[in-house]
Write a protein that holds these residues in place. Structure first.
Motif, short mmCIF file in Angstrom:
data_model
loop_
_atom_site.label_atom_id
_atom_site.label_comp_id
_atom_site.label_asym_id
_atom_site.label_seq_id
_atom_site.Cartn_x
_atom_site.Cartn_y
_atom_site.Cartn_z
N GLU A 1 9.96 -6.37 -7.24
CA GLU A 1 9.69 -7.29 -8.36
C GLU A 1 8.25 -7.13 -8.87
O GLU A 1 8.00 -7.21 -10.07
CB GLU A 1 9.93 -8.74 -7.91
N ALA A 2 7.34 -6.88 -7.95
CA ALA A 2 5.93 -6.70 -8.35
C ALA A 2 5.79 -5.47 -9.24
O ALA A 2 5.12 -5.50 -10.28
CB ALA A 2 5.04 -6.57 -7.10
N VAL A 3 6.45 -4.38 -8.84
CA VAL A 3 6.37 -3.15 -9.63
C VAL A 3 7.04 -3.36 -10.99
O VAL A 3 6.48 -2.97 -12.03
CB VAL A 3 7.03 -1.96 -8.87
N ALA A 4 8.18 -4.03 -10.99
CA ALA A 4 8.88 -4.28 -12.26
C ALA A 4 7.99 -5.11 -13.19
O ALA A 4 7.91 -4.84 -14.40
CB ALA A 4 10.21 -5.00 -11.99
N PHE A 5 7.32 -6.10 -12.63
CA PHE A 5 6.43 -6.95 -13.43
C PHE A 5 5.30 -6.11 -14.03
O PHE A 5 5.00 -6.20 -15.23
CB PHE A 5 5.86 -8.07 -12.55
N MET B 1 -3.54 -3.20 -10.54
CA MET B 1 -3.68 -1.77 -10.22
C MET B 1 -3.20 -0.89 -11.38
O MET B 1 -3.62 0.24 -11.52
CB MET B 1 -2.91 -1.43 -8.93
N TYR B 2 -2.31 -1.43 -12.19
CA TYR B 2 -1.83 -0.72 -13.38
C TYR B 2 -2.78 -0.94 -14.57
O TYR B 2 -2.55 -0.41 -15.64
CB TYR B 2 -0.45 -1.25 -13.79
N ASP C 1 0.82 -1.22 0.00
CA ASP C 1 0.00 0.00 0.00
C ASP C 1 0.85 1.27 0.00
O ASP C 1 0.49 2.26 -0.62
CB ASP C 1 -0.95 0.00 1.21
N GLU C 2 1.98 1.22 0.71
CA GLU C 2 2.86 2.40 0.72
C GLU C 2 3.41 2.66 -0.68
O GLU C 2 3.46 3.79 -1.15
CB GLU C 2 4.03 2.19 1.70
N ARG C 3 3.80 1.58 -1.37
CA ARG C 3 4.34 1.75 -2.73
C ARG C 3 3.24 2.25 -3.67
O ARG C 3 3.49 3.13 -4.50
CB ARG C 3 4.92 0.43 -3.23
N LEU C 4 2.05 1.70 -3.51
CA LEU C 4 0.93 2.13 -4.35
C LEU C 4 0.69 3.63 -4.19
O LEU C 4 0.44 4.34 -5.16
CB LEU C 4 -0.35 1.40 -3.93
N ARG D 1 0.85 8.93 -7.01
CA ARG D 1 1.34 10.30 -7.18
C ARG D 1 2.24 10.45 -8.40
O ARG D 1 2.38 11.53 -8.96
CB ARG D 1 2.05 10.76 -5.91
N GLN D 2 2.82 9.36 -8.83
CA GLN D 2 3.66 9.40 -10.05
C GLN D 2 2.83 9.16 -11.30
O GLN D 2 3.38 9.10 -12.40
CB GLN D 2 4.75 8.33 -9.95
N GLY D 3 1.55 8.97 -11.12
CA GLY D 3 0.67 8.75 -12.27
C GLY D 3 0.82 7.39 -12.93
O GLY D 3 0.46 7.20 -14.08
N ARG D 4 1.38 6.43 -12.18
CA ARG D 4 1.61 5.11 -12.76
C ARG D 4 0.38 4.19 -12.66
O ARG D 4 0.26 3.24 -13.42
CB ARG D 4 2.77 4.38 -12.05
N VAL D 5 -0.46 4.44 -11.66
CA VAL D 5 -1.56 3.53 -11.35
C VAL D 5 -2.85 4.01 -12.00
O VAL D 5 -3.13 5.20 -12.00
CB VAL D 5 -1.73 3.44 -9.82
N ARG D 6 -3.60 3.08 -12.56
CA ARG D 6 -4.83 3.49 -13.26
C ARG D 6 -6.07 3.26 -12.42
O ARG D 6 -7.16 3.62 -12.81
CB ARG D 6 -4.95 2.73 -14.57
N SER D 7 -5.91 2.61 -11.29
CA SER D 7 -7.08 2.34 -10.44
C SER D 7 -7.17 3.38 -9.33
O SER D 7 -6.18 4.01 -8.97
CB SER D 7 -6.92 0.97 -9.80
#
Ligand SMILES: Cc1ncc(C[n+]2csc(CCOP(=O)(O)OP(=O)(O)O)c2C)c(N)n1
Length: 327
Positions: free
Chosen positions: A305-309, A93-94, A30-33, A38-44
């Motif tokens: 690794e989750a973010v990289a994936f 989430m992406y 959740d912290e990474r999300l 804020r970086q605009g990476r997540v679409r949900s």
């Protein structure tokens, strides 16, 4: 208030450390999300569970594969505990093609039937009659599985929750109702939506036991959940567990939460479920610096690794937008 039968469910050091791992993994996810939003990476939309992790960890710990959960928008951690990998969850989430719903919804409604996860409903409270329905199926098929139905104290005031609790009581269904009482339903404080103090008090009126506990104490949640699950499996019907807690972030990541005070937030941060549990384990000589470092490093690696994936996964192919649609 009716009281829950007291059992003591013992945990080994290994299991306690596994609980710490889950608390830390869910916090880190959740912290990474929060940063990625804020970086605009997540679409949900992101509805952080930071501060509330003990509820999911304490209640999902030890569930069987065929047991069902009906989680909330805030309960991404329950997906991880039920067996969804952090990478697939992050891709979800992406809204990437490798996520659970392959980029075809706003990311929060996906279920995983093979892992016993019912996707959460936008209509709050509407997941609880579904939970009762799944529990009815378990009963009719004489399976010993249980359903955990999560809802907020705001959703507790919807008609659906009333109907679900009533039908579960009448048919003694194997369902555990878990209220995540974080005091606010969006900006509405509980005293403006309920005339009683404890949601758990309502259980008695339906004819089953309700208990109100410290939702920031993972072991308190575990003990209460295990008692309720054991009763449900043995045909004794539902239980309501109200977990008192607090969300550190706003209702969602786009909510600055101006409706609450810094003092209130600071008070609840001093009851951090992770710090409390870490201190407990230290006190009992179960957690050395080496083990703590090992868990922290494992968590960072898994989240990286989750973010990289998710980042390297393909976007959904527009030509597949209607694939898997039922109608
Ligand atoms: C039936 C229904 N009413 C209103 C809403 C709009 N809404 C979305 S989140 C929310 C607050 C929910 O509060 P709570 O049930 O306490 O859960 P929490 O978000 O605090 O975990 C509201 C009112 C909705 N989604 N569904």
């Amino acid at each position: 208030m009716a009281s829950i039968k007291r059992f003591k469910f013992k945990l080994t050091t290994e299991q306690l450390l596994e609980m710490l791992y889950w608390l830390k993994l869910i916090r880190a996810f959740d912290e990474r999300l929060s940063v990625l939003v804020r970086q605009g990476r997540v679409r949900s939309g992101v509805y952080s569970s930071i501060g509330q992790e003990a509820i999911i960890v304490g209640s999902c710990f030890g569930l069987e594969k065929d047991d069902y959960i009906c989680p909330l928008h805030r309960d991404l951690g329950s997906f991880l505990m039920k067996g969804v990998s952090p990478g697939v969850m992050m891709a979800q989430m992406y809204a990437k093609a490798t996520g659970l719903s392959k980029g075809r919804d706003s990311a929060l409604h996906s279920g995983v039937p093979e892992l016993g996860i019912f996707g959460n409903t936008s209509m709050l409270g509407a997941n609880t009659p579904v939970a009762a329905g799944i529990a009815l199926t378990f009963k009719l098929e004489q399976r010993r599985n249980v359903v955990l139905a999560y809802f907020g104290e705001g959703a507790a005031n919807t008609g659906d929750v009333h109907e679900a609790m009533n039908v579960a009581a009448v048919h003694k269904l194997p369902v555990v109702f878990i209220c995540e009482n974080n005091i606010y339903a969006y900006s509405v404080p509980i005293e403006k939506s309920m005339a009683i103090e404890d949601v758990a008090d309502r259980a008695e009126a339906y004819g089953f036991d309700g208990v109100s506990i410290n939702g920031n104490d993972v072991l308190a949640v575990y003990q209460a959940a295990q008692g309720a699950i054991a009763r449900a499996r043995s045909g004794e019907g539902p239980t309501l567990i109200e977990c008192k807690t607090y969300r550190w972030h706003g209702h969602s990541e786009h909510d600055p939460a101006f409706y609450r005070t810094d003092e209130e937030l600071a008070m609840w941060k001093s009851r951090d479920p992770l710090t409390t549990f870490t201190t407990y384990l230290r006190h009992r000589q179960m957690l050395s610096d080496e083990i703590l470092l090992e868990i922290d490093q494992r968590v960072v690696k898994e989240i990286d690794e989750a973010v990289a994936f998710a980042e390297s996964s393909p976007d959904p192919d527009p030509s597949e937008a209607a694939t898997d649609m039922l109608a």
